[in-house]
Motif scaffolding. Structure first.
Motif, PDB file in Angstrom:
ATOM      1  N   SER A 175      56.436 -16.296 -25.310  1.00  0.00           N
ATOM      2  CA  SER A 175      56.735 -16.642 -26.695  1.00  0.00           C
ATOM      3  C   SER A 175      57.450 -15.457 -27.322  1.00  0.00           C
ATOM      4  CB  SER A 175      55.458 -16.969 -27.470  1.00  0.00           C
ATOM      5  OG  SER A 175      54.560 -15.895 -27.376  1.00  0.00           O
ATOM      6  N   ALA A 176      58.582 -15.730 -27.907  1.00  0.00           N
ATOM      7  CA  ALA A 176      59.407 -14.668 -28.487  1.00  0.00           C
ATOM      8  C   ALA A 176      59.119 -14.519 -29.970  1.00  0.00           C
ATOM      9  CB  ALA A 176      60.882 -15.012 -28.295  1.00  0.00           C
ATOM     10  N   THR A 177      59.524 -13.382 -30.487  1.00  0.00           N
ATOM     11  CA  THR A 177      59.457 -13.207 -31.922  1.00  0.00           C
ATOM     12  C   THR A 177      60.625 -13.960 -32.507  1.00  0.00           C
ATOM     13  OG1 THR A 177      58.490 -11.055 -31.683  1.00  0.00           O
ATOM     14  CG2 THR A 177      59.584 -11.517 -33.769  1.00  0.00           C
ATOM     15  N   ARG A 178      60.352 -14.875 -33.341  1.00  0.00           N
ATOM     16  CA  ARG A 178      61.393 -15.708 -33.916  1.00  0.00           C
ATOM     17  C   ARG A 178      61.748 -15.182 -35.302  1.00  0.00           C
ATOM     18  NH1 ARG A 178      61.852 -20.089 -30.137  1.00  0.00           N
ATOM     19  NH2 ARG A 178      59.939 -20.153 -29.009  1.00  0.00           N
ATOM     20  N   LYS A 214      64.993  -3.717 -27.384  1.00  0.00           N
ATOM     21  CA  LYS A 214      65.522  -4.957 -26.806  1.00  0.00           C
ATOM     22  C   LYS A 214      66.147  -4.665 -25.453  1.00  0.00           C
ATOM     23  CE  LYS A 214      66.703  -7.156 -31.129  1.00  0.00           C
ATOM     24  NZ  LYS A 214      67.717  -7.826 -31.901  1.00  0.00           N
ATOM     25  N   GLU A 239      60.546  -9.398 -19.705  1.00  0.00           N
ATOM     26  CA  GLU A 239      59.976 -10.025 -20.901  1.00  0.00           C
ATOM     27  C   GLU A 239      60.944  -9.936 -22.073  1.00  0.00           C
ATOM     28  OE1 GLU A 239      56.049  -8.550 -21.735  1.00  0.00           O
ATOM     29  OE2 GLU A 239      55.347  -9.058 -19.726  1.00  0.00           O
ATOM     30  N   ARG A 240      61.602  -8.791 -22.215  1.00  0.00           N
ATOM     31  CA  ARG A 240      62.564  -8.622 -23.315  1.00  0.00           C
ATOM     32  C   ARG A 240      63.780  -9.535 -23.119  1.00  0.00           C
ATOM     33  NH1 ARG A 240      58.790  -6.714 -26.306  1.00  0.00           N
ATOM     34  NH2 ARG A 240      58.571  -4.487 -26.399  1.00  0.00           N
ATOM     35  N   GLU A 258      62.722 -12.987 -24.233  1.00  0.00           N
ATOM     36  CA  GLU A 258      62.626 -13.033 -25.699  1.00  0.00           C
ATOM     37  C   GLU A 258      64.009 -13.163 -26.322  1.00  0.00           C
ATOM     38  OE1 GLU A 258      60.576  -9.376 -26.353  1.00  0.00           O
ATOM     39  OE2 GLU A 258      58.639 -10.232 -25.802  1.00  0.00           O
ATOM     40  N   HIS A 273      65.512 -16.335 -28.474  1.00  0.00           N
ATOM     41  CA  HIS A 273      66.092 -16.103 -29.802  1.00  0.00           C
ATOM     42  C   HIS A 273      67.502 -16.686 -29.887  1.00  0.00           C
ATOM     43  CE1 HIS A 273      67.308 -14.196 -33.507  1.00  0.00           C
ATOM     44  NE2 HIS A 273      68.328 -13.655 -32.876  1.00  0.00           N
TER      45      HIS A 273
END
Length: 172
Positions: free
Chosen positions: A24-27, A72, A129-130, A133, A137
């Motif tokens: 789950s990414a930061t949205r 990132k 993982e980055r 993400e 995005h």
């Protein structure tokens, strides 16, 4: 500049990038899906459980954990290999493993039910993982742009509706 890594390391990085698990990414906040997303910091639990060897690997006076925890993913111009601090930390991690042959005897490895990644593996795991993400995005951003744009059919329907309203207003 791409670090000189053994061929098997390059293949591992490519495989991880190709098969990275979904996270789950930061949205971006609602209303600004294409705003530059914030990279979530690595939790203290993940730091202690999964990325603890990054404290042992140093680059430019900092630990690789400090350099990468909020960073990132960045890749080379072809988009396949880590670049910038990611590549530097990966190179340092490989060198650490080569110089410290007994790194896997660290008590932090021996006290676990499952064996965590080594230093280079931890860099690759966090990088993967980055990458995921960032991909999530970008997909959100693209969906937002597409949602804001009317399809040709929607534009024709709006035009037809406007013409119909205009014609009805002229009859009365």
């Amino acid at each position: 500049m791409l670090p000189r890594l053994p061929r098997h390391c390059k293949l591992c990085v490519f495989m991880v990038l190709s098969c990275a698990r979904q996270l789950s990414a930061t949205r971006a906040p609602p209303g600004t899906p294409c705003a530059d997303s914030v990279v979530p910091s690595v939790s203290e639990e993940d730091h202690q459980q999964r990325f603890f060897m990054l404290d042992e690997v140093r680059f430019e006076g900092s630990t690789c954990f400090q350099l990468l925890k909020n960073l990132k993913a960045s890749t080379d111009s072809l988009g396949y290999m880590p670049d910038g601090p990611w590549a530097s930390c990966l190179e340092q991690a490989v060198q650490y493993e080569e110089k410290n042959k007994a790194w896997m005897l660290d008590p932090r490895f021996l006290s676990r039910k499952t064996t965590p990644q080594g230093p280079a593996g931890q860099v690759v795991e966090l990088f993967a993982e980055r990458v995921v993400e960032t991909q999530i995005h970008l997909e959100d951003c693209l969906q937002s742009i597409e949602a804001r744009q009317d399809s040709p059919l929607q534009r024709v329907e709006k035009l037809a509706s406007s013409l119909q309203e205009l014609m009805l207003s002229r009859k009365t």
